[in-house]
Every structure is written in structure tokens, then in C-alpha cells.
Design a protein around this motif. Structure first.
Motif, PDB file in Angstrom:
ATOM      1  N   LYS A   1      36.537  42.309  32.832  1.00 14.31           N
ATOM      2  CA  LYS A   1      36.933  41.121  33.587  1.00 14.31           C
ATOM      3  C   LYS A   1      38.456  40.991  33.640  1.00 14.31           C
ATOM      4  O   LYS A   1      39.033  40.677  34.690  1.00 14.31           O
ATOM      5  N   GLN A   2      39.125  41.251  32.514  1.00 19.06           N
ATOM      6  CA  GLN A   2      40.589  41.183  32.482  1.00 19.06           C
ATOM      7  C   GLN A   2      41.214  42.190  33.443  1.00 19.06           C
ATOM      8  O   GLN A   2      42.129  41.856  34.208  1.00 19.06           O
TER       9      GLN A   2
ATOM     10  N   GLU B   1      40.689  41.197  37.102  1.00 17.51           N
ATOM     11  CA  GLU B   1      41.605  40.148  37.563  1.00 17.51           C
ATOM     12  C   GLU B   1      42.991  40.728  37.862  1.00 17.51           C
ATOM     13  O   GLU B   1      43.658  40.296  38.813  1.00 17.51           O
ATOM     14  N   LYS B   2      43.425  41.701  37.062  1.00 18.91           N
ATOM     15  CA  LYS B   2      44.703  42.362  37.334  1.00 18.91           C
ATOM     16  C   LYS B   2      44.650  43.107  38.660  1.00 18.91           C
ATOM     17  O   LYS B   2      45.590  43.067  39.469  1.00 18.91           O
TER      18      LYS B   2
ATOM     19  N   ALA C   1      42.669  42.453  41.148  1.00 20.88           N
ATOM     20  CA  ALA C   1      42.573  41.454  42.220  1.00 20.88           C
ATOM     21  C   ALA C   1      43.957  40.942  42.607  1.00 20.88           C
ATOM     22  O   ALA C   1      44.252  40.742  43.798  1.00 20.88           O
TER      23      ALA C   1
ATOM     24  N   LEU D   1      34.517  39.263  41.754  1.00 18.05           N
ATOM     25  CA  LEU D   1      34.332  40.410  40.865  1.00 18.05           C
ATOM     26  C   LEU D   1      32.851  40.628  40.611  1.00 18.05           C
ATOM     27  O   LEU D   1      32.130  39.705  40.220  1.00 18.05           O
TER      28      LEU D   1
ATOM     29  N   SER E   1      32.713  36.457  38.532  1.00 16.35           N
ATOM     30  CA  SER E   1      33.687  35.401  38.817  1.00 16.35           C
ATOM     31  C   SER E   1      34.215  35.552  40.237  1.00 16.35           C
ATOM     32  O   SER E   1      34.056  36.597  40.870  1.00 16.35           O
TER      33      SER E   1
ATOM     34  N   THR F   1      37.546  33.756  43.020  1.00 24.91           N
ATOM     35  CA  THR F   1      38.672  32.857  43.191  1.00 24.91           C
ATOM     36  C   THR F   1      38.939  32.649  44.671  1.00 24.91           C
ATOM     37  O   THR F   1      38.821  33.589  45.468  1.00 24.91           O
TER      38      THR F   1
ATOM     39  N   ILE G   1      47.137  34.136  42.685  1.00 19.55           N
ATOM     40  CA  ILE G   1      45.796  33.703  42.283  1.00 19.55           C
ATOM     41  C   ILE G   1      45.927  32.640  41.213  1.00 19.55           C
ATOM     42  O   ILE G   1      46.626  32.833  40.209  1.00 19.55           O
TER      43      ILE G   1
ATOM     44  N   TRP H   1      40.239  31.113  38.260  1.00 14.80           N
ATOM     45  CA  TRP H   1      39.021  31.879  38.501  1.00 14.80           C
ATOM     46  C   TRP H   1      37.816  31.010  38.136  1.00 14.80           C
ATOM     47  O   TRP H   1      37.834  30.312  37.120  1.00 14.80           O
TER      48      TRP H   1
ATOM     49  N   ASN I   1      34.161  31.155  36.811  1.00 16.61           N
ATOM     50  CA  ASN I   1      33.224  32.057  36.147  1.00 16.61           C
ATOM     51  C   ASN I   1      31.805  31.803  36.620  1.00 16.61           C
ATOM     52  O   ASN I   1      31.412  30.650  36.867  1.00 16.61           O
TER      53      ASN I   1
END
Length: 389
Positions: A209-210, A213-214, A216, A238, A254, A256, A265, A268, A270
Motif C-alpha cells: 500500500k505504501q 501510494e508513492k 500514484a 489501488l 484504497s 483518492t 494527493i 486516501w 481505505n
């Protein structure tokens, strides 16, 4: 054998003559390839939950990539359908029209799915540094191969683009927003040598997930550099796909929503979504009551056909509540009347065994192909039954 009352109206729909009529339609003007063309909005709409699609249909510029990049057909279906479901958080089906992605083509997506190269690797490969667009981690190329793959797995498996068009007062349609799905790998597969054995490395969900997000954030920067995406709302979601051996799909974790004038961004949202196979130990452990209802249904089917145990279900949960259940029943029939009788029996079981708030779909098949389809939408008083002929 347990008796069931004859209920409702069973619709036996022939394949021929079932297509809706699009005689009532609306013509609009759409900008395509820097020129204006006439497009058509059919008046017919399946339900309020579905977006209308303009005609003529324009396939995605990256058509076909999803098939080769995702692990199973279950992941493909959920990735595409779930992305459209999440789009409704930002783009109301009453106000927007759907169109497959027209901005990210196959070569662009493929280049983004690559690994990033180091400067030395670029020199060795004689590559243009400006085309070093990979969003996946660098593979150093030296050292223990297992350690390299453990520390630098392929996180991003695929990128899916959906466009949402909005109609203006002058009877034109313009791009009103974009939804981007990022499919992430729950398992990284690699080989130590060409045509050798395939090894796998499980990826921690939190870490995935981390990294998602990077990725994204970088995708958003690139999208904003495109002329048509400088000032439109964008949603990025995601999706964690399952391993190759899974018989249930992965799920969205998740999403956004980014305002039309934003380059960053923010929050987010979840998601708590998950698929389970019925029957299975994992489903029994977490959703015992739902598995019990399915088991009763399965036993009733086996009562009709002794020595049969091929009923399986795929259950979709949202916030730990059962939303829908898709059931497959492969049966050997010896006549059309037998198929009709069994289908009516199963339709009764659907109404009896499963709560009304659950959407249930039952596919009955034989060695000859599809035999019948039973669909009971959530809170529907009677199912729709389609017997193939």
C-alpha cells in the motif's frame, strides 16, 4: 425431497431478440483527435448503477494489456468492474458518460510498468535517459538473486484508464474526469534463469500500500503534464491482485479523489473489501453463518442430484458484510426438460436460503456449455431466470 412452492414468474428468455432497441437516441458533438465528430448517446439504460456509453464505441488505446498483465480472469473482471464502481464516488452516472481510456496508449503504459534503470544500466543498454520511465524498483543486477527480488519486487502490474464525459449546454461532450486503476502484486514472481523454475515472493500488504501510494503520486504528476488532463478531476484507486493460483479475485484497498486544479494527493480512503471461496476454511473461520447458509443450499442441490458435490461460490464482502454471491453449478443433463426442472428448483432455493439483501447469481452449466442463469438482485422479490436454448 424437500418441496418448494411455485413462486413468481420465471422468465425464459431466448438469446434471439433480447437486444435492446437504440432507435431513441441523442446526437452530440465530441472532440476526438483534434477534430469534432458526431457521437450518439443511446436512450436505453440498464439501471441507475451503470454509466451510459457513447457510440460509436472507442476501444481503449491500451486494449488487451490487462489480459497479459493480471494473473487471473477473476482479477481482470474485478479490476475493471470494481474501478467503475469506485468511479461513482466522484462521477455520478446521472451526469457522466463512460468511455474507455483514450489518453494512455499501450506503449506509454508498458514503459511505466518497467523497472527503473540506473545510469550505468542505461549506458549498457544504450537507452535514452528521458525514456527511463519505469515505476517499479531498480534491480541492481548484481548479488544474490533471491535477496534482490525480495528487496526490489515488481509492485505495479498494470494501469487501467477510464474516461468520464460530461454533456455541455451546447450539446457537446467533453472530458469531465478520469479514473486510474493501479493493479499491485500481492506476490512477486521471478526466475533465476531463462525458461527456468518460477519462484515467488509474498509482498507485505502494508508495504504494498505504501509503495502503491508513492507510485500514484508520480502517476498524477505525469498525468497533469498532459494537455487534456491539466484541469480535470482525477480518481486513483489501488487494487491488490491475488496470486496466480487463486480462484477468487483480489480487491481494491484504497482510492483518492483529486480536484481538477490540484497537483497533489491529499487523503486516501481505505476500503474493506474481500472475496472468499465457499466452501473454504478461511470463509468458515471469518463468516460462519454465511457459509452455513451456502452449505444448506449446496446440500439441497446434492439432494436433487445424489453423489454430486460440484457447487462452489464466490462471495464478495464490503465492510465485513456479504454483498453478493456468485455460484457455479456444473451438471450433466439428459434433456431440456430436466434442465428446466432443475433450474426452477434452484431458483426456489435461492429465494429460500439467502437473505433478500444479498445479490445472488447462479450459473448452471453442462459439458455442452451454459444451460441457465439465475439472477436475484438485492431486495428483489423474484429472480430473473434465463434458460439458454
Amino acid at each position: 425431497m424437500r418441496k418448494h412452492s411455485i413462486f413468481g414468474m420465471i422468465l425464459i428468455l431466448l438469446l434471439a431478440g433480447c437486444a435492446p432497441s437504440f432507435k431513441d437516441k441523442q446526437e452530440v458533438v465530441q472532440d476526438t483527435k483534434d477534430k469534432k465528430e458526431t457521437a450518439i448517446i443511446p436512450k436505453y439504460k440498464i439501471s441507475d448503477e451503470y454509466y451510459q456509453t457513447i457510440l460509436p464505441f472507442e476501444p481503449s488505446k491500451a486494449r488487451g494489456l490487462v489480459v497479459s498483465n493480471l494473473n487471473t480472469r477473476y482479477d481482470i473482471e474485478e479490476f475493471e468492474n470494481g474501478l467503475m464502481r469506485l468511479a461513482q464516488t466522484q462521477f455520478d452516472p446521472e451526469d457522466y458518460l463512460f468511455q474507455e481510456g483514450q489518453l494512455l496508449d499501450s506503449s506509454t503504459i508498458s514503459s511505466w510498468l518497467n523497472r527503473k534503470y540506473t545510469n550505468s544500466q542505461l549506458k549498457e543498454k544504450d537507452k535514452d535517459a528521458s525514456k527511463n520511465l519505469g515505476l517499479n524498483p531498480v534491480d541492481p543486477g548484481k548479488g544474490d538473486i533471491d535477496k534482490r527480488n525480495e528487496e526490489n519486487p515488481i509492485y505495479l502490474a498494470h494501469i487501467l484508464e477510464h474516461n468520464y464525459l460530461v454533456k455541455t449546454k451546447d450539446n457537446s461532450v467533453n472530458l469531465g474526469g478520469v479514473v486510474i486503476g493501479l493493479a499491485l502484486n500481492s506476490v512477486h514472481y521471478y526466475q533465476k534463469e531463462a525458461f527456468g523454475a518460477t519462484y515467488e515472493q509474498k509482498i507485505d500488504s502494508k508495504k504494498l500500500k505504501q509503495e502503491g501510494e508513492k507510485i500514484a503520486a508520480e502517476v498524477l504528476k505525469r498525468l497533469r503534464k498532459m494537455d487534456k488532463l491539466k484541469n480535470v478531476p482525477i480518481t486513483i484507486a489501488l487494487f491488490e491482485q491475488n496470486e496466480k493460483s487463486s480462484v477468487v479475485p483480489g480487491n481494491f484497498i484504497s482510492y483518492t479523489n483529486i480536484d481538477k486544479n490540484s497537483d497533489n494527493i491529499g487523503k486516501w480512503t481505505n476500503l474493506n473489501e474481500e472475496y472468499f471461496l465457499f466452501p473454504s476454511a478461511s470463509a468458515e473461520k471469518k463468516h460462519r453463518d454465511d457459509v452455513s447458509a451456502f452449505t444448506n443450499f449446496k446440500e439441497d442441490v446434492e439432494e436433487y442430484f445424489p453423489n454430486f458435490n460440484g457447487v462452489i461460490g464466490r462471495a464478495f464482502y464490503m465492510d465485513d458484510q456479504l454483498q453478493s454471491l456468485n455460484i457455479d453449478i456444473p451438471i450433466q443433463f439428459y434433456g431440456n426438460s430436466e434442465a428446466i426442472g432443475f433450474t426452477q428448483y434452484v431458483a426456489g432455493l435461492v429465494m429460500e436460503r439467502f437473505p433478500k439483501y444479498i445479490a445472488v447469481q447462479v450459473s448452471i452449466t453442462s459439458v455442452n456449455g451454459p444451460e441457465a442463469l439465475i439472477v436475484r438482485e438485492a431486495n428483489q422479490d423474484e429472480p430473473i431466470v434465463h434458460i439458454y436454448e
